[in-house]
Design a protein around this motif. Structure first.
Motif, mmCIF file in Angstrom:
data_model
loop_
_atom_site.group_PDB
_atom_site.id
_atom_site.type_symbol
_atom_site.label_atom_id
_atom_site.label_comp_id
_atom_site.label_asym_id
_atom_site.label_seq_id
_atom_site.Cartn_x
_atom_site.Cartn_y
_atom_site.Cartn_z
ATOM 1 N N PHE A 32 117.388 61.152 49.522
ATOM 2 C CA PHE A 32 117.983 60.195 50.453
ATOM 3 C C PHE A 32 119.498 60.135 50.271
ATOM 4 O O PHE A 32 120.256 60.104 51.252
ATOM 5 C CB PHE A 32 117.366 58.812 50.225
ATOM 6 N N LEU A 33 119.955 60.132 49.022
ATOM 7 C CA LEU A 33 121.388 60.065 48.740
ATOM 8 C C LEU A 33 122.119 61.258 49.340
ATOM 9 O O LEU A 33 123.186 61.100 49.949
ATOM 10 C CB LEU A 33 121.605 60.022 47.223
ATOM 11 N N ILE A 34 121.547 62.453 49.196
ATOM 12 C CA ILE A 34 122.171 63.654 49.746
ATOM 13 C C ILE A 34 122.173 63.607 51.271
ATOM 14 O O ILE A 34 123.165 63.970 51.920
ATOM 15 C CB ILE A 34 121.450 64.908 49.233
ATOM 16 N N GLU A 35 121.066 63.161 51.863
ATOM 17 C CA GLU A 35 121.016 63.021 53.323
ATOM 18 C C GLU A 35 122.091 62.059 53.814
ATOM 19 O O GLU A 35 122.718 62.286 54.850
ATOM 20 C CB GLU A 35 119.631 62.509 53.746
ATOM 21 N N LEU A 36 122.313 60.993 53.066
ATOM 22 C CA LEU A 36 123.297 59.997 53.466
ATOM 23 C C LEU A 36 124.708 60.548 53.366
ATOM 24 O O LEU A 36 125.521 60.381 54.286
ATOM 25 C CB LEU A 36 123.148 58.756 52.583
ATOM 26 N N HIS A 37 125.022 61.221 52.266
ATOM 27 C CA HIS A 37 126.392 61.695 52.083
ATOM 28 C C HIS A 37 126.700 62.911 52.948
ATOM 29 O O HIS A 37 127.793 63.004 53.510
ATOM 30 C CB HIS A 37 126.644 62.039 50.621
ATOM 31 N N TYR A 38 125.780 63.841 53.043
ATOM 32 C CA TYR A 38 126.025 65.058 53.820
ATOM 33 C C TYR A 38 125.986 64.804 55.322
ATOM 34 O O TYR A 38 126.775 65.380 56.073
ATOM 35 C CB TYR A 38 124.978 66.116 53.481
ATOM 36 N N TYR A 39 125.021 63.974 55.765
ATOM 37 C CA TYR A 39 124.726 63.900 57.192
ATOM 38 C C TYR A 39 124.709 62.477 57.753
ATOM 39 O O TYR A 39 124.414 62.297 58.931
ATOM 40 C CB TYR A 39 123.360 64.539 57.482
ATOM 41 N N LEU A 40 124.991 61.459 56.943
ATOM 42 C CA LEU A 40 124.846 60.065 57.376
ATOM 43 C C LEU A 40 123.457 59.819 57.942
ATOM 44 O O LEU A 40 123.283 59.016 58.866
ATOM 45 C CB LEU A 40 125.922 59.701 58.395
ATOM 46 N N THR A 41 122.468 60.521 57.395
ATOM 47 C CA THR A 41 121.049 60.466 57.775
ATOM 48 C C THR A 41 120.821 60.805 59.244
ATOM 49 O O THR A 41 119.803 60.438 59.828
ATOM 50 C CB THR A 41 120.414 59.099 57.448
ATOM 51 N N MET A 42 121.748 61.528 59.866
ATOM 52 C CA MET A 42 121.588 62.001 61.242
ATOM 53 C C MET A 42 120.956 63.394 61.228
ATOM 54 O O MET A 42 120.807 64.002 60.169
ATOM 55 C CB MET A 42 122.956 62.076 61.934
ATOM 56 N N PRO A 43 120.579 63.919 62.387
ATOM 57 C CA PRO A 43 120.177 65.329 62.453
ATOM 58 C C PRO A 43 121.267 66.205 61.854
ATOM 59 O O PRO A 43 122.452 66.002 62.105
ATOM 60 C CB PRO A 43 120.023 65.576 63.961
ATOM 61 N N HIS A 44 120.872 67.188 61.047
ATOM 62 C CA HIS A 44 121.824 67.907 60.214
ATOM 63 C C HIS A 44 122.964 68.558 60.985
ATOM 64 O O HIS A 44 124.134 68.474 60.579
ATOM 65 C CB HIS A 44 121.078 68.954 59.384
ATOM 66 N N SER A 45 122.647 69.211 62.077
ATOM 67 C CA SER A 45 123.690 69.934 62.803
ATOM 68 C C SER A 45 124.759 68.995 63.340
ATOM 69 O O SER A 45 125.937 69.362 63.431
ATOM 70 C CB SER A 45 123.071 70.736 63.957
ATOM 71 N N LEU A 46 124.372 67.778 63.696
ATOM 72 C CA LEU A 46 125.328 66.794 64.192
ATOM 73 C C LEU A 46 125.964 66.013 63.045
ATOM 74 O O LEU A 46 127.178 65.805 63.008
ATOM 75 C CB LEU A 46 124.639 65.826 65.160
ATOM 76 N N GLY A 47 125.133 65.594 62.099
ATOM 77 C CA GLY A 47 125.613 64.738 61.026
ATOM 78 C C GLY A 47 126.685 65.370 60.173
ATOM 79 O O GLY A 47 127.676 64.719 59.808
#
Length: 495
Positions: free
Chosen positions: A124-139
């Motif tokens: 979850f932490l990585i999703e939040l920092h890398y992508y702001l928990t958005m779809p990866h290509s957009l985030g």
């Protein structure tokens, strides 16, 4: 009077730069704070993953024969995978994990599969920092844009303060609240500028690589991004051949690498197209004295060196591209460098928080106070901070995936909303700091009560002690203070 080293600025340029700085700060500060906090914590993502994963054995060395047997077992468990990944232990990472496209496992030094690697809060932490928990290509693009804006804010902030070097150590703790907040903001901004530019700049480059690659491919490679990637990182080593074949050669490749390049220090072994005739073995060697992520050595299954990545001695662009990750996360120089990055990250979070504090205090001085907005900002700062250990606690109790994401964002919004409607900025800051401390204590206590704490593991002990000490300090401050509901009107406690 001493002459300033900073070039003389006209009042118009200072006002223009300060105006641009304030506008950008208002637009991006809320989400930028979350990105900065999550990035600061993510400096220790490897250590937190280990702490979160119950019963992960400490492993200091794995033999080539165990690596070979592990590859065979992973392919049996995941026959559809197109890659096998093995992470042998190294000096600052004494673990052994391996897996395929559909799951990674924790192993002991004998190659026995202990359990599947599961660290939902770290994910979850990585999703939040890398992508702001958005779809990866957009985030990842949005986060990268925030990085660009952060660098722009640093530059505009420097231009807006022509005496910034002369006042580098000026720090007023008494007097007007705005001046104290401004000194804190400006001093930390100056001290962290090299770090900020390095981290925000590399983050922007990582996130915007896909966009830049697309544009560059259109103008130089006829729109073929694959050709661009091959020009930077090299192309396929072997032609594709899906004919089934036994998985072999991992042990031979490792033995030959140790013989030919004893200083290689392998830390990742990837088997491409396992179980086919075109399978080959790519080994990442840890370049301990370089920023590059690693040098790559590709072997055939009969132990022949097919290619070297030349990440350490190839074109400058390739070396820069391979250095982005370590420079961004401080993944070099061991625990000391990570600790320095962590402290600098905290300072950066304070800079972001105090930026809006100054704005609100200026409004107060001009008779245009916005107490509800102040409370909202204070609630967001400390509410989102509290949601990190709260989500960590519930993840230790079995909650994972989308539930953690929903809980973090909804919880942060609720904290901010409650502060806006019922609290002052100062009381919200104090109350939510207490909740933040209590949540840190609860996370460490739940981890202890689960009964899987390894007291011989320095990584786990250090994290648990840090959580307990930090949480205890925040709770103690709240208990000793008698200002939960009544605060001076001139004080802003968001930061």
């Amino acid at each position: 009077m001493a002459k300033s080293l900073w070039p003389k600025s006209s009042s118009e340029r200072v006002d223009s730069a300060l105006s641009a700085h304030s506008v950008m700060g208002l637009v991006i500060s809320a989400l930028l704070f979350v990105i900065c906090v999550s990035g600061t914590i993510a400096v220790f993502e490897d250590e937190l993953e280990w702490w979160e994963q119950a019963g992960t054995p400490t492993v200091h060395e794995v033999s080539p024969s165990v690596m070979q047997a592990t590859a065979e077992e992973v392919l049996k468990r995941d026959p559809e995978t197109t890659h096998l990944y093995m992470y042998p232990p190294r000096e600052n990472w004494p673990r052994f994990v391996a897996g395929g496209d559909n799951g990674i496992f924790v192993l002991n030094e004998s190659g026995e599969f202990v359990r599947q690697l599961e660290a939902p809060w770290n994910d979850f932490l990585i999703e939040l920092h890398y992508y702001l928990t958005m779809p990866h290509s957009l985030g990842i693009i949005i986060v990268a844009i925030f990085g660009v804006m952060l660098v722009s804010m640093a530059v505009s902030g420097l231009l807006a303060h022509p005496r910034i070097f002369r006042d580098a150590f000026r720090f007023r703790r008494t007097g007007q609240a705005r001046l104290a907040q401004a000194d804190l903001h400006n001093r930390l901004s100056v001290w962290t500028t090299p770090f900020l530019i390095a981290v925000a700049g590399t983050g922007a480059m990582i996130g915007l690589f896909g966009v830049v690659a697309f544009v560059f491919a259109q103008t130089n490679f006829g729109g073929d991004t694959k050709k661009l990637s091959e020009a930077i990182f090299g192309g396929e080593i072997l032609e594709a051949d899906a004919t089934p074949a036994p998985i072999t050669g991992v042990d031979t490749a490792l033995i030959n690498l140790d013989r030919d390049i004893p200083e290689a220090n392998p830390f990742i072994v990837i088997i491409h197209e396992p179980g086919t005739k075109s399978q080959h073995i790519e080994i990442y060697g840890d370049e301990t004295n370089r920023l590059i992520y690693g040098e790559t050595y590709t072997y055939s299954t009969d132990g022949k060196l097919l290619a070297t990545g030349h990440n350490s001695d190839g074109p400058v662009g390739q070396q820069i591209a391979m250095s982005m990750y370590r420079l961004h996360f401080g993944d070099f120089g061991g625990a000391l460098m990570k600790s320095i990055y962590f402290l600098l990250g905290i300072m950066l979070c304070i800079v972001v928080a105090t930026g809006l504090n100054i704005y609100f205090l200026k409004r107060r001085e001009k008779g245009r106070a916005a107490p509800r907005l102040e409370a909202m900002w204070s609630g967001w700062i400390w509410g989102s901070m509290a949601m990190f250990p709260i989500t960590l606690t519930v993840s230790l109790l079995g909650v994972s995936g989308g539930w953690l994401i929903a809980m973090f964002w909804l919880g942060s919004i609720v904290f901010s909303g409650v502060a806006t409607v019922w609290m002052s900025a100062a009381s919200a800051g104090l109350m939510f700091r207490a909740i933040f401390g209590a949540a840190l204590l609860s996370a460490s206590l739940v981890h202890l009560l689960r009964g899987d704490m390894d007291w011989t593991n320095a990584y786990m002990v250090t994290i648990s002690v840090a959580l307990l000490a930090t949480g205890g300090a925040f709770v103690a401050r709240a208990l000793w203070s008698k200002r939960f509901s009544a605060e001076p009107a001139t004080t802003v406690q968001a930061g």
